[in-house]
Motif scaffolding. Sequence first.
Motif, PDB file in Angstrom:
ATOM      1  N   VAL A 299      -2.588  -4.077  -5.913  1.00 17.42           N
ATOM      2  CA  VAL A 299      -3.248  -3.243  -4.915  1.00 17.42           C
ATOM      3  C   VAL A 299      -4.374  -2.486  -5.602  1.00 17.42           C
ATOM      4  O   VAL A 299      -4.146  -1.767  -6.580  1.00 17.42           O
ATOM      5  CB  VAL A 299      -2.259  -2.253  -4.266  1.00 17.42           C
ATOM      6  CG1 VAL A 299      -2.940  -1.519  -3.107  1.00 17.42           C
ATOM      7  CG2 VAL A 299      -1.008  -2.964  -3.788  1.00 17.42           C
TER       8      VAL A 299
ATOM      9  N   ARG B 270       0.831  -1.213   0.000  1.00 12.02           N
ATOM     10  CA  ARG B 270       0.000   0.000   0.000  1.00 12.02           C
ATOM     11  C   ARG B 270       0.860   1.256   0.000  1.00 12.02           C
ATOM     12  O   ARG B 270       0.575   2.224  -0.717  1.00 12.02           O
ATOM     13  CB  ARG B 270      -0.930  -0.001   1.205  1.00 12.02           C
ATOM     14  CG  ARG B 270      -2.065  -0.977   1.118  1.00 12.02           C
ATOM     15  CD  ARG B 270      -2.943  -0.938   2.354  1.00 12.02           C
ATOM     16  NE  ARG B 270      -3.612   0.362   2.506  1.00 12.02           N
ATOM     17  CZ  ARG B 270      -4.502   0.625   3.441  1.00 12.02           C
ATOM     18  NH1 ARG B 270      -4.816  -0.316   4.332  1.00 12.02           N
ATOM     19  NH2 ARG B 270      -5.088   1.806   3.515  1.00 12.02           N
TER      20      ARG B 270
ATOM     21  N   TYR C 164      -8.775   2.791  -0.482  1.00 12.47           N
ATOM     22  CA  TYR C 164      -8.149   1.477  -0.565  1.00 12.47           C
ATOM     23  C   TYR C 164      -9.211   0.386  -0.540  1.00 12.47           C
ATOM     24  O   TYR C 164     -10.126   0.412   0.284  1.00 12.47           O
ATOM     25  CB  TYR C 164      -7.173   1.284   0.589  1.00 12.47           C
ATOM     26  CG  TYR C 164      -6.662  -0.126   0.727  1.00 12.47           C
ATOM     27  CD1 TYR C 164      -5.742  -0.637  -0.190  1.00 12.47           C
ATOM     28  CD2 TYR C 164      -7.105  -0.956   1.754  1.00 12.47           C
ATOM     29  CE1 TYR C 164      -5.275  -1.943  -0.076  1.00 12.47           C
ATOM     30  CE2 TYR C 164      -6.645  -2.260   1.876  1.00 12.47           C
ATOM     31  CZ  TYR C 164      -5.723  -2.753   0.960  1.00 12.47           C
ATOM     32  OH  TYR C 164      -5.271  -4.033   1.059  1.00 12.47           O
TER      33      TYR C 164
ATOM     34  N   THR D 159      -5.676  -5.915  -1.414  1.00 12.35           N
ATOM     35  CA  THR D 159      -4.342  -6.293  -1.885  1.00 12.35           C
ATOM     36  C   THR D 159      -4.279  -7.806  -1.975  1.00 12.35           C
ATOM     37  O   THR D 159      -4.697  -8.496  -1.040  1.00 12.35           O
ATOM     38  CB  THR D 159      -3.238  -5.795  -0.926  1.00 12.35           C
ATOM     39  OG1 THR D 159      -3.290  -4.377  -0.822  1.00 12.35           O
ATOM     40  CG2 THR D 159      -1.854  -6.197  -1.437  1.00 12.35           C
TER      41      THR D 159
END
Length: 276
Positions: A143, A99, A122, A125
């Motif tokens: 990601v 990240r 976000y 991942t």
Amino acid sequence: MTEQQKTEQEKAGTRRGARRALWGAGIAAAFTAVMMAVTLPSDATGVDRPENKGAASSPDAAPSGAASPGADTAEQPAPTGEQRTGRGPLTATEVDRARTLALGRAPLAGARGVTGKPGPEYLDTDLADSAVPAGDEARRVEVLFYDYGADKLVMQTVNLTAGTVERTDTATGVQPPPSPQETTRAADLLVKSPEGAGLRADFKAATKGKDLTGAAQLLLQGISYNTAEQAGPASLSACGTHRCVRLFTQVKGGPWIDTTNLVIDLSAGTVGRIHP
């Protein structure tokens, strides 16, 4: 390899396959699979009642894949430890490092999160599955972010071995499952909206008079909603271009309340209905 390690790899492979299908030609099939995997409790109606817009159901029933009691929006924690090699599940250290590397990439500099704050939202991942030359044993991950400023999905391929971002891919109209943060934001918007009146009323009835004021009082499971693959009225036609979410909601320690007819447009901050 232990049985536990095999199970971890199988689960990771399933997640990778489902997510990667969203980027290819199988987008519609992938979304249909997601919708089928998350089903209502057997005693929930699935239809809003005119006299009460949220339909309460048994406290013990749960949709498949839903958050378990004790967590607002459950996520499997990454294994502990430092960087691994090969195809083993990512550790929390690797996820954090990936990240950090991805967020340093220039294309993300002007992105916005789900609440409008600077920086992309976000999502996820996981290990990359792209073809690599023979003998290349670099540990690569993908990601995923969502940029609410441009309404696009961004995937960064990170080489953890080299500490570099190797490529950036973007897509519009592709809607992976919402993150816990997006699910919480969707619930907060729903609770405060006029369309959330039925949910608030059912919550009050289930808790003997307590007012519902925010997502923290609920257990939640979110699924994405995209009118390119799912039927919907003209009022929801932006969903797919916009980031839209449907919710399964449960009173903590109490019943499920059917809110699946409601769609929260996270990009616009509005709530609509699939059926009037």
